[in-house]
Design a protein around this motif. Structure first.
Motif, PDB file in Angstrom:
ATOM      1  N   SER A  49       0.838  -1.187   0.000  1.00 31.60           N
ATOM      2  CA  SER A  49       0.000   0.000   0.000  1.00 31.60           C
ATOM      3  C   SER A  49       0.874   1.238   0.000  1.00 31.60           C
ATOM      4  CB  SER A  49      -0.911   0.004   1.231  1.00 31.60           C
ATOM      5  OG  SER A  49      -1.756   1.133   1.234  1.00 31.60           O
ATOM      6  N   TYR A  60      -3.710   0.381  -3.008  1.00 38.63           N
ATOM      7  CA  TYR A  60      -3.567  -0.925  -2.362  1.00 38.63           C
ATOM      8  C   TYR A  60      -3.281  -1.984  -3.411  1.00 38.63           C
ATOM      9  CZ  TYR A  60      -5.742   1.143   1.781  1.00 38.63           C
ATOM     10  OH  TYR A  60      -6.018   1.940   2.863  1.00 38.63           O
ATOM     11  N   LYS A  65      -6.484  -5.355  -0.774  1.00 38.53           N
ATOM     12  CA  LYS A  65      -7.549  -4.354  -0.861  1.00 38.53           C
ATOM     13  C   LYS A  65      -8.766  -4.831  -0.090  1.00 38.53           C
ATOM     14  CE  LYS A  65      -9.711  -1.313  -4.248  1.00 38.53           C
ATOM     15  NZ  LYS A  65      -9.908  -1.011  -5.680  1.00 38.53           N
ATOM     16  N   ASP A  66      -9.384  -3.934   0.628  1.00 39.67           N
ATOM     17  CA  ASP A  66     -10.568  -4.189   1.464  1.00 39.67           C
ATOM     18  C   ASP A  66     -10.243  -4.914   2.760  1.00 39.67           C
ATOM     19  OD1 ASP A  66     -12.460  -4.919  -1.523  1.00 39.67           O
ATOM     20  OD2 ASP A  66     -12.226  -3.007  -0.474  1.00 39.67           O
ATOM     21  N   THR A  69      -5.621  -1.183   5.725  1.00 40.23           N
ATOM     22  CA  THR A  69      -5.858   0.257   5.666  1.00 40.23           C
ATOM     23  C   THR A  69      -4.587   0.997   6.044  1.00 40.23           C
ATOM     24  OG1 THR A  69      -8.170  -0.067   6.332  1.00 40.23           O
ATOM     25  CG2 THR A  69      -7.272   2.169   6.487  1.00 40.23           C
ATOM     26  N   SER A  71      -2.612   4.599   6.812  1.00 40.75           N
ATOM     27  CA  SER A  71      -2.900   5.953   7.287  1.00 40.75           C
ATOM     28  C   SER A  71      -1.605   6.555   7.810  1.00 40.75           C
ATOM     29  CB  SER A  71      -3.977   5.948   8.374  1.00 40.75           C
ATOM     30  OG  SER A  71      -3.545   5.202   9.495  1.00 40.75           O
ATOM     31  N   GLN A  84      -3.145  -0.911   9.168  1.00 38.70           N
ATOM     32  CA  GLN A  84      -4.099  -1.753   9.878  1.00 38.70           C
ATOM     33  C   GLN A  84      -4.406  -2.951   9.000  1.00 38.70           C
ATOM     34  OE1 GLN A  84      -5.508  -1.473  13.015  1.00 38.70           O
ATOM     35  NE2 GLN A  84      -6.427  -3.462  12.599  1.00 38.70           N
TER      36      GLN A  84
END
Length: 120
Positions: A49, A60, A65-66, A69, A71, A84
């Motif tokens: 990512s 991603y 993907k999905d 996450t 950040s 995450q």
């Protein structure tokens, strides 16, 4: 120069979650594009990512993907990058690396030491 230190790896059962962190210090101006990579035994390193600070653009890999996450938190001369990871699968087992580059560069030129993630 830029220094990156990952943390948060470990062992987890399939279906579980982990959160990786990467503390970035030094010349954060050179770190406006950041990414998480991973390398499993016998496989090439792959980009998991990435995030671009200027506009928040996030990418991603198709395999995460999905489920994952990315950040970040940015403050003066300090950046913390997160990943995450939810619904972990055995195939997510790898050493995960945090990396940074200036967005004008093609290659990531600053790397952390890596953190092991094992999913069983």
């Amino acid at each position: 120069d830029v220094q990156l230190v990952e943390s948060g790896g470990g062992s987890v059962q399939a279906g579980g979650s982990l959160r990786l962190s990467c503390a970035v210090s030094g010349n954060t101006y050179s770190s406006n594009c950041m990414g998480w990579h991973r390398q499993a035994p016998g496989k090439e390193r792959e980009l998991v990512s990435s995030i671009r600070s200027s506009d928040g653009n996030i990418q991603y890999g198709s395999s995460v993907k999905d489920r994952f996450t990315i950040s970040q938190e940015r403050a003066q001369n300090k950046i913390t990058l997160y990943l995450q990871m939810d619904s972990l699968k055995t195939e997510d087992t790898a050493v995960y690396y945090c990396a940074a580059r200036h967005c004008s560069e093609y290659k990531y030129n600053y790397w952390g030491q890596g953190t092991q993630v094992t999913v069983s």
